[in-house]
Scaffold this motif. Structure first.
Motif, PDB file in Angstrom:
ATOM      1  N   GLU A  43      86.662   0.956  22.697  1.00 43.17           N
ATOM      2  CA  GLU A  43      87.366  -0.224  22.225  1.00 43.17           C
ATOM      3  C   GLU A  43      88.527  -0.687  23.115  1.00 43.17           C
ATOM      4  OE1 GLU A  43      89.260   2.834  19.222  1.00 43.17           O
ATOM      5  OE2 GLU A  43      87.215   2.338  19.851  1.00 43.17           O
ATOM      6  N   ARG A  44      88.789   0.046  24.089  1.00 44.12           N
ATOM      7  CA  ARG A  44      89.908  -0.228  24.944  1.00 44.12           C
ATOM      8  C   ARG A  44      89.324  -0.754  26.268  1.00 44.12           C
ATOM      9  NH1 ARG A  44      93.600  -2.147  23.685  1.00 44.12           N
ATOM     10  NH2 ARG A  44      95.081  -1.306  25.359  1.00 44.12           N
ATOM     11  N   LEU A  45      88.119  -0.623  26.254  1.00 45.23           N
ATOM     12  CA  LEU A  45      87.398  -0.784  27.577  1.00 45.23           C
ATOM     13  C   LEU A  45      87.864  -2.370  28.130  1.00 45.23           C
ATOM     14  CD1 LEU A  45      85.423  -0.223  29.831  1.00 45.23           C
ATOM     15  CD2 LEU A  45      83.468  -1.005  28.438  1.00 45.23           C
ATOM     16  N   ALA A  46      87.920  -3.118  27.398  1.00 43.30           N
ATOM     17  CA  ALA A  46      88.212  -4.569  28.158  1.00 43.30           C
ATOM     18  C   ALA A  46      89.437  -4.568  28.531  1.00 43.30           C
ATOM     19  CB  ALA A  46      88.057  -5.628  27.279  1.00 43.30           C
ATOM     20  N   ASP A  47      90.593  -4.006  27.838  1.00 40.22           N
ATOM     21  CA  ASP A  47      91.715  -3.959  28.320  1.00 40.22           C
ATOM     22  C   ASP A  47      92.072  -3.403  29.769  1.00 40.22           C
ATOM     23  OD1 ASP A  47      92.625  -5.795  26.416  1.00 40.22           O
ATOM     24  OD2 ASP A  47      93.541  -4.177  24.907  1.00 40.22           O
ATOM     25  N   VAL A  48      91.471  -1.785  29.782  1.00 40.06           N
ATOM     26  CA  VAL A  48      91.617  -1.130  30.805  1.00 40.06           C
ATOM     27  C   VAL A  48      90.722  -1.804  31.961  1.00 40.06           C
ATOM     28  CG1 VAL A  48      91.019   0.859  31.736  1.00 40.06           C
ATOM     29  CG2 VAL A  48      91.718   0.922  29.277  1.00 40.06           C
ATOM     30  N   ARG A  49      89.718  -2.420  31.696  1.00 36.36           N
ATOM     31  CA  ARG A  49      89.139  -3.091  32.921  1.00 36.36           C
ATOM     32  C   ARG A  49      89.956  -4.127  33.566  1.00 36.36           C
ATOM     33  NH1 ARG A  49      82.974  -4.657  31.091  1.00 36.36           N
ATOM     34  NH2 ARG A  49      82.082  -2.745  31.302  1.00 36.36           N
ATOM     35  N   LEU A  50      90.659  -4.701  32.700  1.00 35.48           N
ATOM     36  CA  LEU A  50      91.535  -5.982  32.832  1.00 35.48           C
ATOM     37  C   LEU A  50      92.741  -5.418  33.631  1.00 35.48           C
ATOM     38  CD1 LEU A  50      92.156  -8.978  33.092  1.00 35.48           C
ATOM     39  CD2 LEU A  50      93.388  -8.429  30.781  1.00 35.48           C
ATOM     40  N   ALA A  51      93.384  -4.328  33.181  1.00 36.90           N
ATOM     41  CA  ALA A  51      94.362  -3.829  34.117  1.00 36.90           C
ATOM     42  C   ALA A  51      94.028  -3.245  35.254  1.00 36.90           C
ATOM     43  CB  ALA A  51      94.867  -2.477  33.204  1.00 36.90           C
ATOM     44  N   ALA A  52      92.857  -2.718  35.666  1.00 40.32           N
ATOM     45  CA  ALA A  52      92.307  -2.329  36.873  1.00 40.32           C
ATOM     46  C   ALA A  52      92.361  -3.646  37.716  1.00 40.32           C
ATOM     47  CB  ALA A  52      91.036  -1.726  36.972  1.00 40.32           C
ATOM     48  N   GLU A  53      91.491  -4.693  37.399  1.00 33.53           N
ATOM     49  CA  GLU A  53      91.335  -5.986  38.093  1.00 33.53           C
ATOM     50  C   GLU A  53      92.520  -6.704  38.390  1.00 33.53           C
ATOM     51  OE1 GLU A  53      88.861  -8.610  35.613  1.00 33.53           O
ATOM     52  OE2 GLU A  53      87.392  -6.996  35.560  1.00 33.53           O
ATOM     53  N   MET A  54      93.676  -6.576  37.497  1.00 29.54           N
ATOM     54  CA  MET A  54      95.138  -7.089  37.760  1.00 29.54           C
ATOM     55  C   MET A  54      95.780  -6.349  38.830  1.00 29.54           C
ATOM     56  SD  MET A  54      95.961  -8.496  34.174  1.00 29.54           S
ATOM     57  CE  MET A  54      97.502  -9.432  34.520  1.00 29.54           C
ATOM     58  N   CYS A  55      95.441  -5.162  38.878  1.00 28.72           N
ATOM     59  CA  CYS A  55      96.430  -4.218  39.738  1.00 28.72           C
ATOM     60  C   CYS A  55      96.331  -4.889  41.185  1.00 28.72           C
ATOM     61  CB  CYS A  55      95.849  -2.676  39.793  1.00 28.72           C
ATOM     62  SG  CYS A  55      96.584  -1.896  40.891  1.00 28.72           S
ATOM     63  N   PRO A  56      97.287  -5.149  41.679  1.00 28.92           N
ATOM     64  CA  PRO A  56      97.531  -5.643  43.051  1.00 28.92           C
ATOM     65  C   PRO A  56      97.182  -4.751  44.301  1.00 28.92           C
ATOM     66  CG  PRO A  56      99.776  -5.629  42.385  1.00 28.92           C
ATOM     67  CD  PRO A  56      98.817  -5.211  41.157  1.00 28.92           C
ATOM     68  N   ALA A  57      97.461  -3.455  44.025  1.00 30.91           N
ATOM     69  CA  ALA A  57      97.170  -2.415  45.143  1.00 30.91           C
ATOM     70  C   ALA A  57      95.499  -1.753  44.879  1.00 30.91           C
ATOM     71  CB  ALA A  57      98.063  -1.262  44.764  1.00 30.91           C
ATOM     72  N   SER A  58      94.908  -2.273  43.847  1.00 31.76           N
ATOM     73  CA  SER A  58      93.650  -1.578  43.567  1.00 31.76           C
ATOM     74  C   SER A  58      93.668  -0.096  43.406  1.00 31.76           C
ATOM     75  CB  SER A  58      92.501  -1.866  44.505  1.00 31.76           C
ATOM     76  OG  SER A  58      92.175  -3.352  44.541  1.00 31.76           O
ATOM     77  N   ALA A  59      94.697   0.339  42.454  1.00 37.54           N
ATOM     78  CA  ALA A  59      95.108   1.828  42.538  1.00 37.54           C
ATOM     79  C   ALA A  59      94.420   2.553  41.117  1.00 37.54           C
ATOM     80  CB  ALA A  59      96.584   1.857  42.440  1.00 37.54           C
ATOM     81  N   ILE A  60      93.681   1.424  40.302  1.00 36.87           N
ATOM     82  CA  ILE A  60      92.898   2.164  39.109  1.00 36.87           C
ATOM     83  C   ILE A  60      91.626   2.108  39.339  1.00 36.87           C
ATOM     84  CG2 ILE A  60      92.648   1.597  36.677  1.00 36.87           C
ATOM     85  CD1 ILE A  60      95.819   0.151  36.745  1.00 36.87           C
ATOM     86  N   THR A  61      90.869   3.181  38.779  1.00 42.40           N
ATOM     87  CA  THR A  61      89.561   3.200  39.010  1.00 42.40           C
ATOM     88  C   THR A  61      88.940   3.478  37.325  1.00 42.40           C
ATOM     89  OG1 THR A  61      89.654   3.918  41.197  1.00 42.40           O
ATOM     90  CG2 THR A  61      87.444   4.469  39.847  1.00 42.40           C
ATOM     91  N   VAL A  62      88.015   2.702  37.168  1.00 45.96           N
ATOM     92  CA  VAL A  62      87.558   3.020  35.645  1.00 45.96           C
ATOM     93  C   VAL A  62      85.792   3.113  35.946  1.00 45.96           C
ATOM     94  CG1 VAL A  62      86.969   1.644  33.511  1.00 45.96           C
ATOM     95  CG2 VAL A  62      88.917   1.204  34.894  1.00 45.96           C
ATOM     96  N   GLU A  63      85.579   4.365  35.312  1.00 49.87           N
ATOM     97  CA  GLU A  63      84.123   4.608  35.355  1.00 49.87           C
ATOM     98  C   GLU A  63      83.584   4.568  33.827  1.00 49.87           C
ATOM     99  OE1 GLU A  63      83.507   8.516  37.312  1.00 49.87           O
ATOM    100  OE2 GLU A  63      85.381   8.075  38.495  1.00 49.87           O
ATOM    101  N   GLU A  64      82.527   4.075  33.703  1.00 46.80           N
ATOM    102  CA  GLU A  64      82.086   3.861  32.447  1.00 46.80           C
ATOM    103  C   GLU A  64      80.926   4.751  31.976  1.00 46.80           C
ATOM    104  OE1 GLU A  64      81.347  -0.136  31.138  1.00 46.80           O
ATOM    105  OE2 GLU A  64      82.647  -0.693  32.845  1.00 46.80           O
TER     106      GLU A  64
END
Length: 64
Positions: A43-64
């Motif tokens: 249920e946190r997927l949408a927020d975590v994806r948004l966090a990854a998209e908003m990261c200015p350095a592209s430092a977050i990776t999300v694997e589903e």
């Protein structure tokens, strides 16, 4: 879902914390990202994806 962060890319902008503060935090010593939950519930997927998209350095990776 599996979340990972690349500390070498992180610039400490804090957008991830503002978007998903139960998954991300910032280290006190340098402000870089601290991953609190590398396997957050689905249920946190949408927020975590948004966090990854908003990261200015592209430092977050999300694997589903």
């Amino acid at each position: 879902m599996k979340v990972s962060v690349d500390l070498d890319k992180c610039v400490g902008a804090g957008q991830c914390v503002l978007t998903a503060d139960d998954v991300f935090d910032q280290r006190d010593e340098d402000g870089l990202v601290k991953l609190l939950d590398p396997s957050p519930p689905g249920e946190r997927l949408a927020d975590v994806r948004l966090a990854a998209e908003m990261c200015p350095a592209s430092a977050i990776t999300v694997e589903e």
